[in-house]
Design an enzyme around this catalytic site. Structure first.
Site, mmCIF file in Angstrom:
data_model
loop_
_atom_site.group_PDB
_atom_site.id
_atom_site.type_symbol
_atom_site.label_atom_id
_atom_site.label_comp_id
_atom_site.label_asym_id
_atom_site.label_seq_id
_atom_site.Cartn_x
_atom_site.Cartn_y
_atom_site.Cartn_z
ATOM 1 N N GLN A 78 13.356 -26.550 -25.490
ATOM 2 C CA GLN A 78 12.681 -27.692 -26.438
ATOM 3 C C GLN A 78 13.232 -28.448 -26.330
ATOM 4 O O GLN A 78 13.917 -29.341 -28.029
ATOM 5 C CB GLN A 78 12.299 -26.819 -27.091
ATOM 6 C CG GLN A 78 11.760 -28.284 -28.427
ATOM 7 C CD GLN A 78 10.217 -27.282 -28.187
ATOM 8 O OE1 GLN A 78 9.888 -26.349 -28.179
ATOM 9 N NE2 GLN A 78 9.413 -28.399 -28.229
ATOM 10 N N PHE A 79 13.360 -29.627 -25.406
ATOM 11 C CA PHE A 79 14.066 -30.877 -25.558
ATOM 12 C C PHE A 79 13.390 -31.319 -27.183
ATOM 13 O O PHE A 79 14.444 -32.725 -27.526
ATOM 14 C CB PHE A 79 14.031 -31.613 -24.049
ATOM 15 C CG PHE A 79 12.721 -32.781 -23.411
ATOM 16 C CD1 PHE A 79 12.753 -33.768 -24.410
ATOM 17 C CD2 PHE A 79 11.525 -31.571 -23.084
ATOM 18 C CE1 PHE A 79 11.605 -34.170 -23.980
ATOM 19 C CE2 PHE A 79 10.585 -32.120 -23.692
ATOM 20 C CZ PHE A 79 10.168 -33.944 -23.546
ATOM 21 N N THR A 80 12.944 -31.405 -26.989
ATOM 22 C CA THR A 80 12.145 -32.343 -27.858
ATOM 23 C C THR A 80 13.028 -32.233 -29.388
ATOM 24 O O THR A 80 12.772 -33.197 -30.168
ATOM 25 C CB THR A 80 10.772 -31.910 -28.334
ATOM 26 O OG1 THR A 80 10.377 -30.479 -28.607
ATOM 27 C CG2 THR A 80 9.721 -32.929 -27.628
#
Length: 148
Positions: A78-80
């Site tokens: 989950q880079f966000t």
């Protein structure tokens, strides 16, 4: 590294219409890797998350661990989690690690959880994923290695 951990009764991830990972009771972990993160932080985060006592005991107190309840883990990249929303209306993700840094640390985290004896399912790094969960509690924690 940053993680959003949710205690779940069940969770799954679907990619291109097929279930890629599915668990029963356990943790859904959304895992973000920052550009300056290290393997040492990965070890610290895996140790912390897998040892948390956030399941209810017979007195309805959060006193039991993932091991105590025979729980499983679903880890989703989950880079966000490194999104910066300070300016404008569209987040920027400059603090998120590039794939050449993030993928090995994501895989190391998964390996560490498995080494501790947990059944671990995953999504696929960089894929468009649909994640479903039945939150239990709800109990959701945000853990950042900068604060450990």
């Amino acid at each position: 590294m940053r993680a959003v951990l949710t205690r779940v009764s069940r969770a799954s991830v679907t990619i291109d219409g097929e279930v890629a990972g599915k668990i029963g009771t356990g943790f859904l972990i959304l895992l973000g890797v920052g550009q300056d993160d290290t393997e040492a932080q990965c070890v610290k985060l895996a140790d912390k998350l897998t040892s948390l006592r956030i399941f209810d005991d017979e007195n309805d107190k959060m006193n039991l661990s993932l091991t105590d309840v025979g729980g499983e883990i679903l880890v989703i990249s989950q880079f966000t989690l490194y999104g910066n929303c300070r300016k404008g209306r569209r987040p920027e993700y400059l603090a998120a690690a590039r794939p050449e840094v993030a993928i090995p640390l994501y895989e190391k985290f998964v390996e560490l959880c498995r080494t501790k004896g947990f059944h671990v399912e995953t999504g696929r790094f960089g894929a468009d994923m649909q994640v479903e969960s039945l939150n239990n509690g709800p109990v959701t924690l945000v853990v950042d290695t900068d604060n450990l």
